[in-house]
Design a protein around this motif. Structure first.
Motif, mmCIF file in Angstrom:
data_model
loop_
_atom_site.group_PDB
_atom_site.id
_atom_site.type_symbol
_atom_site.label_atom_id
_atom_site.label_comp_id
_atom_site.label_asym_id
_atom_site.label_seq_id
_atom_site.Cartn_x
_atom_site.Cartn_y
_atom_site.Cartn_z
ATOM 1 N N ILE A 125 0.843 -1.204 0.000
ATOM 2 C CA ILE A 125 0.000 0.000 0.000
ATOM 3 C C ILE A 125 0.874 1.249 0.000
ATOM 4 O O ILE A 125 0.611 2.216 -0.723
ATOM 5 N N ARG A 126 1.930 1.237 0.800
ATOM 6 C CA ARG A 126 2.856 2.370 0.847
ATOM 7 C C ARG A 126 3.444 2.640 -0.531
ATOM 8 O O ARG A 126 3.485 3.788 -0.989
ATOM 9 N N ASN A 127 3.906 1.608 -1.194
ATOM 10 C CA ASN A 127 4.502 1.785 -2.514
ATOM 11 C C ASN A 127 3.523 2.396 -3.512
ATOM 12 O O ASN A 127 3.899 3.245 -4.328
ATOM 13 N N LEU A 128 2.264 1.967 -3.439
ATOM 14 C CA LEU A 128 1.261 2.522 -4.341
ATOM 15 C C LEU A 128 1.084 4.019 -4.123
ATOM 16 O O LEU A 128 0.985 4.790 -5.080
ATOM 17 N N LEU A 129 1.059 4.430 -2.866
ATOM 18 C CA LEU A 129 0.755 5.828 -2.560
ATOM 19 C C LEU A 129 1.931 6.764 -2.788
ATOM 20 O O LEU A 129 1.728 7.946 -3.051
ATOM 21 N N ILE A 130 3.153 6.261 -2.683
ATOM 22 C CA ILE A 130 4.291 7.166 -2.880
ATOM 23 C C ILE A 130 4.951 6.969 -4.244
ATOM 24 O O ILE A 130 6.012 7.516 -4.516
ATOM 25 N N GLY A 131 4.296 6.183 -5.106
ATOM 26 C CA GLY A 131 4.749 6.095 -6.488
ATOM 27 C C GLY A 131 5.852 5.106 -6.756
ATOM 28 O O GLY A 131 6.516 5.187 -7.792
ATOM 29 N N VAL A 132 6.058 4.144 -5.859
ATOM 30 C CA VAL A 132 7.064 3.105 -6.084
ATOM 31 C C VAL A 132 6.354 1.880 -6.655
ATOM 32 O O VAL A 132 5.285 1.505 -6.167
ATOM 33 N N PRO A 133 6.898 1.255 -7.698
ATOM 34 C CA PRO A 133 6.249 0.057 -8.260
ATOM 35 C C PRO A 133 6.041 -1.010 -7.195
ATOM 36 O O PRO A 133 6.956 -1.316 -6.419
ATOM 37 N N VAL A 134 4.831 -1.555 -7.143
ATOM 38 C CA VAL A 134 4.548 -2.612 -6.169
ATOM 39 C C VAL A 134 5.447 -3.814 -6.412
ATOM 40 O O VAL A 134 5.776 -4.572 -5.494
ATOM 41 N N SER A 135 5.873 -3.985 -7.660
ATOM 42 C CA SER A 135 6.744 -5.112 -8.001
ATOM 43 C C SER A 135 8.063 -5.075 -7.236
ATOM 44 O O SER A 135 8.773 -6.087 -7.158
#
Length: 201
Positions: free
Chosen positions: A46-56
């Motif tokens: 969820i953090r990655n989604l919100l700060i623009g880091v690929p979830v992958s």
């Protein structure tokens, strides 16, 4: 070094938490592993989604997935030896996971030069996001949404790290310990944030 250690601590603590709650809800082996993994890695996703880091980017943490799998397997194979201590120590492990992931999430955002609000959000979501998903999948009211003080401690960690008060591994470990202790004190002494209940006509 602090990053890897805190990631490992948080992963193991939350994987154990998710697996035990799954067994309390009588999930099968697939459900136990799924809930354990989701609890350990859901907050980071969820953090990655919100700060623009690929979830992958999560899939690059091979060692962390191995730690989670080993922890879940031990819990599944020896539940009776662990469930007794868990009833006494479950909140302790949850506090460790919250603190470790909150600090790790804040460090992640700072490393990306994010503003203070983004660092706070990263700390909160990394620290409590996995637990929220765990509780929802287990049919429970998410702990973070109750009046009990939970995510506030993660937010404090995010603020302190974002304003550059934390400069060394030793201080980071001290912050991790302080947040863990505050969380333990808050559930031991039932500290609460203000809340209000209304009844609609």
């Amino acid at each position: 070094m602090a990053w890897e250690v805190l990631s490992a601590i948080g992963t193991v603590a939350f994987a154990i938490s998710g697996a035990i709650i799954a067994m309390e809800e009588e999930y099968d082996i697939f459900g136990v592993y799924l809930l354990g993994v989701v609890t350990a890695f859901g907050g980071g996703a969820i953090r990655n989604l919100l700060i623009g880091v690929p979830v992958s980017a999560l899939w690059e943490q091979e060692m962390m997935f191995q730690l989670a799998a080993i922890s879940i397997t031990i819990v599944f194979l020896f539940p009776h030896k662990l469930l007794g201590p868990w009833s006494r120590w479950g909140n302790f492990f949850d506090a460790i996971g919250l603190s470790a992931f909150a600090v790790q999430g804040a460090l992640y955002a700072v490393d990306l030069d994010m503003p203070i609000i983004a660092v706070m959000v990263a700390a909160i979501l990394t620290g409590s996001g996995g637990g929220m998903i765990r509780d929802l999948l287990a049919g429970r009211k998410p702990l973070v949404l109750k009046a009990e003080i939970y995510a506030l401690w993660a937010a404090i960690a995010g603020i302190l790290i974002s304003i550059d008060m934390i400069r060394s591994d030793a201080v980071l470990y001290g912050l991790f310990l302080a947040i863990t202790i505050l969380r333990i004190l808050s559930y031991t002494y039932k500290w609460r944030l203000p809340s209000r209940k209304i009844q609609l006509p």
